[in-house]
Design a protein around this motif. Structure first.
Motif, PDB file in Angstrom:
ATOM      1  N   MET A 199       7.824  33.976   9.054  1.00  0.00           N
ATOM      2  CA  MET A 199       8.814  33.578   8.097  1.00  0.00           C
ATOM      3  C   MET A 199       9.701  34.759   7.705  1.00  0.00           C
ATOM      4  O   MET A 199      10.908  34.621   7.652  1.00  0.00           O
ATOM      5  N   ILE A 200       9.116  35.922   7.447  1.00  0.00           N
ATOM      6  CA  ILE A 200       9.909  37.069   6.999  1.00  0.00           C
ATOM      7  C   ILE A 200      10.837  37.555   8.109  1.00  0.00           C
ATOM      8  O   ILE A 200      11.974  37.935   7.843  1.00  0.00           O
ATOM      9  N   ARG A 201      10.373  37.490   9.373  1.00  0.00           N
ATOM     10  CA  ARG A 201      11.239  37.909  10.478  1.00  0.00           C
ATOM     11  C   ARG A 201      12.509  37.053  10.543  1.00  0.00           C
ATOM     12  O   ARG A 201      13.558  37.516  10.919  1.00  0.00           O
ATOM     13  N   GLN A 202      12.389  35.790  10.172  1.00  0.00           N
ATOM     14  CA  GLN A 202      13.538  34.894  10.210  1.00  0.00           C
ATOM     15  C   GLN A 202      14.381  34.990   8.943  1.00  0.00           C
ATOM     16  O   GLN A 202      15.516  34.546   8.920  1.00  0.00           O
ATOM     17  N   TRP A 203      13.836  35.570   7.885  1.00  0.00           N
ATOM     18  CA  TRP A 203      14.556  35.683   6.621  1.00  0.00           C
ATOM     19  C   TRP A 203      15.761  36.609   6.757  1.00  0.00           C
ATOM     20  O   TRP A 203      16.838  36.308   6.271  1.00  0.00           O
ATOM     21  N   SER A 204      15.598  37.729   7.406  1.00  0.00           N
ATOM     22  CA  SER A 204      16.663  38.713   7.514  1.00  0.00           C
ATOM     23  C   SER A 204      17.924  38.158   8.175  1.00  0.00           C
ATOM     24  O   SER A 204      19.020  38.327   7.647  1.00  0.00           O
ATOM     25  N   PRO A 205      17.824  37.470   9.329  1.00  0.00           N
ATOM     26  CA  PRO A 205      19.044  36.899   9.913  1.00  0.00           C
ATOM     27  C   PRO A 205      19.725  35.885   8.984  1.00  0.00           C
ATOM     28  O   PRO A 205      20.942  35.782   8.955  1.00  0.00           O
ATOM     29  N   CYS A 206      18.940  35.176   8.223  1.00  0.00           N
ATOM     30  CA  CYS A 206      19.489  34.190   7.295  1.00  0.00           C
ATOM     31  C   CYS A 206      20.356  34.866   6.236  1.00  0.00           C
ATOM     32  O   CYS A 206      21.464  34.411   5.936  1.00  0.00           O
ATOM     33  N   THR A 207      19.884  35.958   5.671  1.00  0.00           N
ATOM     34  CA  THR A 207      20.665  36.651   4.653  1.00  0.00           C
ATOM     35  C   THR A 207      21.789  37.474   5.275  1.00  0.00           C
ATOM     36  O   THR A 207      22.814  37.690   4.637  1.00  0.00           O
ATOM     37  N   THR A 208      21.613  37.904   6.534  1.00  0.00           N
ATOM     38  CA  THR A 208      22.683  38.631   7.212  1.00  0.00           C
ATOM     39  C   THR A 208      23.910  37.736   7.349  1.00  0.00           C
ATOM     40  O   THR A 208      25.043  38.193   7.190  1.00  0.00           O
TER      41      THR A 208
ATOM     42  N   VAL B 203      12.118  26.365   4.955  1.00  0.00           N
ATOM     43  CA  VAL B 203      10.700  26.627   5.245  1.00  0.00           C
ATOM     44  C   VAL B 203       9.831  25.529   4.631  1.00  0.00           C
ATOM     45  O   VAL B 203       8.922  25.007   5.272  1.00  0.00           O
ATOM     46  N   ILE B 204      10.109  25.180   3.391  1.00  0.00           N
ATOM     47  CA  ILE B 204       9.335  24.141   2.696  1.00  0.00           C
ATOM     48  C   ILE B 204       9.471  22.802   3.403  1.00  0.00           C
ATOM     49  O   ILE B 204       8.486  22.102   3.638  1.00  0.00           O
ATOM     50  N   GLU B 205      10.692  22.456   3.765  1.00  0.00           N
ATOM     51  CA  GLU B 205      10.927  21.172   4.433  1.00  0.00           C
ATOM     52  C   GLU B 205      10.336  21.144   5.837  1.00  0.00           C
ATOM     53  O   GLU B 205       9.911  20.095   6.308  1.00  0.00           O
ATOM     54  N   ALA B 206      10.284  22.299   6.501  1.00  0.00           N
ATOM     55  CA  ALA B 206       9.759  22.360   7.866  1.00  0.00           C
ATOM     56  C   ALA B 206       8.248  22.157   7.915  1.00  0.00           C
ATOM     57  O   ALA B 206       7.724  21.597   8.876  1.00  0.00           O
TER      58      ALA B 206
ATOM     59  N   GLU C  41       3.000  20.601   4.441  1.00  0.00           N
ATOM     60  CA  GLU C  41       1.543  20.740   4.292  1.00  0.00           C
ATOM     61  C   GLU C  41       1.158  22.202   4.049  1.00  0.00           C
ATOM     62  O   GLU C  41       0.359  22.511   3.166  1.00  0.00           O
ATOM     63  N   ALA C  42       1.750  23.112   4.819  1.00  0.00           N
ATOM     64  CA  ALA C  42       1.458  24.536   4.624  1.00  0.00           C
ATOM     65  C   ALA C  42       1.952  24.991   3.257  1.00  0.00           C
ATOM     66  O   ALA C  42       1.299  25.793   2.586  1.00  0.00           O
ATOM     67  N   THR C  43       3.090  24.469   2.831  1.00  0.00           N
ATOM     68  CA  THR C  43       3.623  24.810   1.517  1.00  0.00           C
ATOM     69  C   THR C  43       2.679  24.340   0.418  1.00  0.00           C
ATOM     70  O   THR C  43       2.411  25.070  -0.534  1.00  0.00           O
ATOM     71  N   ALA C  44       2.147  23.135   0.560  1.00  0.00           N
ATOM     72  CA  ALA C  44       1.210  22.605  -0.435  1.00  0.00           C
ATOM     73  C   ALA C  44      -0.072  23.444  -0.482  1.00  0.00           C
ATOM     74  O   ALA C  44      -0.596  23.722  -1.566  1.00  0.00           O
ATOM     75  N   LYS C  45      -0.561  23.878   0.663  1.00  0.00           N
ATOM     76  CA  LYS C  45      -1.758  24.719   0.703  1.00  0.00           C
ATOM     77  C   LYS C  45      -1.496  26.074   0.041  1.00  0.00           C
ATOM     78  O   LYS C  45      -2.333  26.577  -0.701  1.00  0.00           O
TER      79      LYS C  45
END
Length: 107
Positions: free
Chosen positions: A1-10, A52-55, A58-62
């Motif tokens: 998730m963090i690896r994909q965060w940087s391009p998003c903010t870029t 991330v939440i929408e994708a 279940e992982a978000t709920a955990k």
């Protein structure tokens, strides 16, 4: 998730390696109000988190359940400290973590 965060903010015009680095960026403390760049970065961050939440709901709920468990455990420990018995749970026992029945991994 963090690896994909940087391009998003870029894409929003802010080059930062991860969310923690963005939080500690000294540019955000130069003015009493958020700058346009800070607002664009925060908007991109919120948009990415929503993706991330929408994708993987279940992982978000955990993850949410795990955080809630940790907060409840911390509350029990601090309640024990208020009684003058370090480590005491709110119910007066000396084992604040004795019951793991509500831990997310025990389900």
């Amino acid at each position: 998730m963090i690896r994909q965060w940087s391009p998003c903010t870029t894409e929003a015009g802010f080059d930062c390696p991860d969310p923690l680095a963005a939080l500690s960026d000294p540019r955000w403390r130069r003015t009493p109000r958020p700058t346009p760049q800070e607002l664009r970065t925060a908007t991109a961050d919120a948009g990415y988190r929503r993706q991330v939440i929408e994708a993987d709901p279940e992982a978000t709920a955990k993850a949410k359940a795990a955080v809630e468990f940790q907060v409840a455990a911390a509350a029990r420990v601090t309640a024990g400290r208020a009684t003058g018995r370090p480590g005491a749970a709110a119910d007066g026992t000396s084992q604040p973590f004795a019951s793991r029945a509500n831990h997310p991994d025990s389900r």
